[in-house]
Design a protein around this motif. Sequence first.
Motif, PDB file in Angstrom:
ATOM      1  N   UNK A  49      -0.793   8.884  11.033  1.00 30.98           N
ATOM      2  CA  UNK A  49      -1.388   8.678   9.625  1.00 30.98           C
ATOM      3  C   UNK A  49      -0.668   7.572   9.019  1.00 30.98           C
ATOM      4  N   UNK A  50      -1.203   6.562   8.204  1.00 28.32           N
ATOM      5  CA  UNK A  50      -0.638   5.538   7.473  1.00 28.32           C
ATOM      6  C   UNK A  50      -1.148   4.922   6.225  1.00 28.32           C
ATOM      7  N   UNK A  51      -0.574   4.716   5.378  1.00 31.36           N
ATOM      8  CA  UNK A  51      -1.013   4.043   3.922  1.00 31.36           C
ATOM      9  C   UNK A  51      -0.213   2.811   3.641  1.00 31.36           C
ATOM     10  N   UNK A  52      -1.029   1.966   2.999  1.00 29.42           N
ATOM     11  CA  UNK A  52      -0.271   0.762   2.334  1.00 29.42           C
ATOM     12  C   UNK A  52      -1.151   0.201   1.253  1.00 29.42           C
ATOM     13  N   UNK A  53      -0.450  -0.657   0.287  1.00 28.82           N
ATOM     14  CA  UNK A  53      -1.081  -1.229  -0.612  1.00 28.82           C
ATOM     15  C   UNK A  53      -1.669  -2.655  -0.407  1.00 28.82           C
ATOM     16  N   UNK A  54      -2.850  -2.787  -0.656  1.00 29.13           N
ATOM     17  CA  UNK A  54      -3.537  -3.978  -0.108  1.00 29.13           C
ATOM     18  C   UNK A  54      -4.479  -4.625  -1.509  1.00 29.13           C
ATOM     19  N   UNK A  55      -3.635  -5.586  -2.259  1.00 29.34           N
ATOM     20  CA  UNK A  55      -3.961  -5.961  -3.690  1.00 29.34           C
ATOM     21  C   UNK A  55      -3.935  -4.860  -4.505  1.00 29.34           C
ATOM     22  N   UNK A  56      -5.331  -4.749  -5.182  1.00 31.87           N
ATOM     23  CA  UNK A  56      -5.413  -3.304  -5.975  1.00 31.87           C
ATOM     24  C   UNK A  56      -6.094  -2.209  -5.304  1.00 31.87           C
ATOM     25  N   UNK A  57      -5.930  -1.964  -4.052  1.00 37.84           N
ATOM     26  CA  UNK A  57      -6.340  -0.872  -3.246  1.00 37.84           C
ATOM     27  C   UNK A  57      -5.389  -0.141  -2.299  1.00 37.84           C
ATOM     28  N   UNK A  58      -5.718   1.164  -2.349  1.00 36.78           N
ATOM     29  CA  UNK A  58      -4.861   1.755  -1.190  1.00 36.78           C
ATOM     30  C   UNK A  58      -5.761   1.765   0.274  1.00 36.78           C
ATOM     31  N   UNK A  59      -5.086   1.578   1.260  1.00 43.46           N
ATOM     32  CA  UNK A  59      -5.353   1.650   2.491  1.00 43.46           C
ATOM     33  C   UNK A  59      -5.126   2.711   3.114  1.00 43.46           C
ATOM     34  N   UNK A  60      -5.818   3.817   3.591  1.00 41.59           N
ATOM     35  CA  UNK A  60      -5.424   4.856   4.248  1.00 41.59           C
ATOM     36  C   UNK A  60      -5.997   5.026   5.723  1.00 41.59           C
ATOM     37  N   UNK A  61      -5.318   5.171   6.855  1.00 40.56           N
ATOM     38  CA  UNK A  61      -5.962   5.149   8.049  1.00 40.56           C
ATOM     39  C   UNK A  61      -5.365   6.512   8.875  1.00 40.56           C
ATOM     40  N   UNK A  62      -6.402   6.921   9.452  1.00 39.58           N
ATOM     41  CA  UNK A  62      -6.028   8.199  10.325  1.00 39.58           C
ATOM     42  C   UNK A  62      -6.499   7.841  11.636  1.00 39.58           C
ATOM     43  N   UNK A  63      -5.534   7.945  12.646  1.00 35.70           N
ATOM     44  CA  UNK A  63      -5.854   7.362  14.155  1.00 35.70           C
ATOM     45  C   UNK A  63      -5.640   8.674  15.035  1.00 35.70           C
ATOM     46  N   UNK A  64      -6.261   8.864  15.833  1.00 37.80           N
ATOM     47  CA  UNK A  64      -6.060  10.058  17.019  1.00 37.80           C
ATOM     48  C   UNK A  64      -6.132   9.255  18.402  1.00 37.80           C
ATOM     49  N   UNK A  65      -5.686  10.108  19.479  1.00 39.04           N
ATOM     50  CA  UNK A  65      -5.857   9.446  20.901  1.00 39.04           C
ATOM     51  C   UNK A  65      -7.044  10.091  21.538  1.00 39.04           C
ATOM     52  N   UNK A  66      -7.971  10.401  21.020  1.00 36.31           N
ATOM     53  CA  UNK A  66      -8.969  11.327  21.579  1.00 36.31           C
ATOM     54  C   UNK A  66      -9.922  10.567  22.355  1.00 36.31           C
TER      55      UNK A  66
END
Length: 448
Positions: free
Chosen positions: A366-383
């Motif tokens: 699970x990760x999140x970071x600021x990119x310009x005026x947006x918040x980018x959230x990523x959810x990754x699995x190894x399925x």
Amino acid sequence: MMSLNRRILLSATLVLLVFIVGIALTLDRAFYDSARLGVKDRLFAKLLMLMGDAEVEDSNELDVPTNLLDAEFGHVNSDTYAFIVDPTNTIAWRSNSSLNKPMPPIALLEKGRKEFSQIMLNDEPYFIFRYGVAWETPAGDYPLTFIVITDTVLFEAQIERYREDLWGWLSSMAIFLLTTQMLVLHWGLQPLRKVSTELAAIESGQQENLKGSYPNEIQALTDSINSLINHEHKQQKRYRNGLADLAHSLKTPLAVLQGAIHGEEDETIRRKTIREQIDRMDNTIQYQLRRAATAGSSPGMGLIVLRPMVDRVVNTVTKAYRNKHPHITIEIDETIGLKMDEGDLMELLGNLIDNAFKWCRQSIHLSAYNQENQVVIQVKDDGSGIQPHEIAKILERGVRADQSTPGHGIGLAIVRDIIQVYDGELSIENHPAGGLCVTLRLKGSKQH
């Protein structure tokens, strides 16, 4: 409750009245002191003229030529009179105007001493000026006290005329200022009355939002009102659409159930059909209820820090999947926040993390970071990931990529609807290292 216009007008009127009264009292006192000083200077000037006319003979006899005296001292009916006190505390000389006039207590003053005061003689007010001198004679200094007295009739008349003029002009000025103030307030508060009129039109259904042009001071207010109205319209539209979609989605399973009841199939097949349709109806109802309950973005919505919310959801989902123990990696800075409804954010994260637990083998990232005026959230699995042609289907309501894992399609469909309500972006792709990567892009804000 008193109107804003009346409050401002009443407050300004009170302040203006206090100011006018204060100015009037100040000017009145200043003029009174000035007029009193004028009387003092006038009496002193007459006293000096009297001293200039007076002479002391070698025999210490006082001589005041009557033909050289001030005209006021020569008239019997004059309001100003004078007399001179000699060293024996007796009146050595008095003017013709002092006849039949009250006399003050007689006292000899020291050399160079001056006294100016207001006294009462026969219950009438008078101004008196005394001046003690030492007249030089061949036999030595000869002390005298010159006294000039005048009544206050002229002084009081002057003060009365001034006060009449003063209060007349100040009253006229107050009326003018109040009238001007009323006109200014009427003009200044016109935008607020316009807002009130437009709100009444919105309430009666004549218009949908505030359309007028307003000053900068209240433009933010009108923009916020329009945002609230638009948010409410969107919420009502979601409710209506949710009910319509729910009614439409239940038609097919209800028809299947009706056919199963009246059909001639085997009892086992009938029960299986009924169970499948009931599950389908339950999933549809849950989805539509969650979709209708989405709050959406609204003005004044508070900032929610993302990391604590992710930790809460992960702890909750971990308890639901006790048979799985994946390695969970969280890379989210404590400063990242989102302006979202807390319930919507919980629903969003809950569905994504729940799907990751369902499909993962050993790890979730699970990760999140600021990119310009947006918040980018990523959810990754190894399925096992998803076939490219099925990625579009997985976002459709009720469609599952793997029928053996119930509820997967509904969960991502809810995520899609929440993202759309907040004007965000949702993308799904297979991760190069294996598994699925779900990426969200939302408007964010950074904590300070």
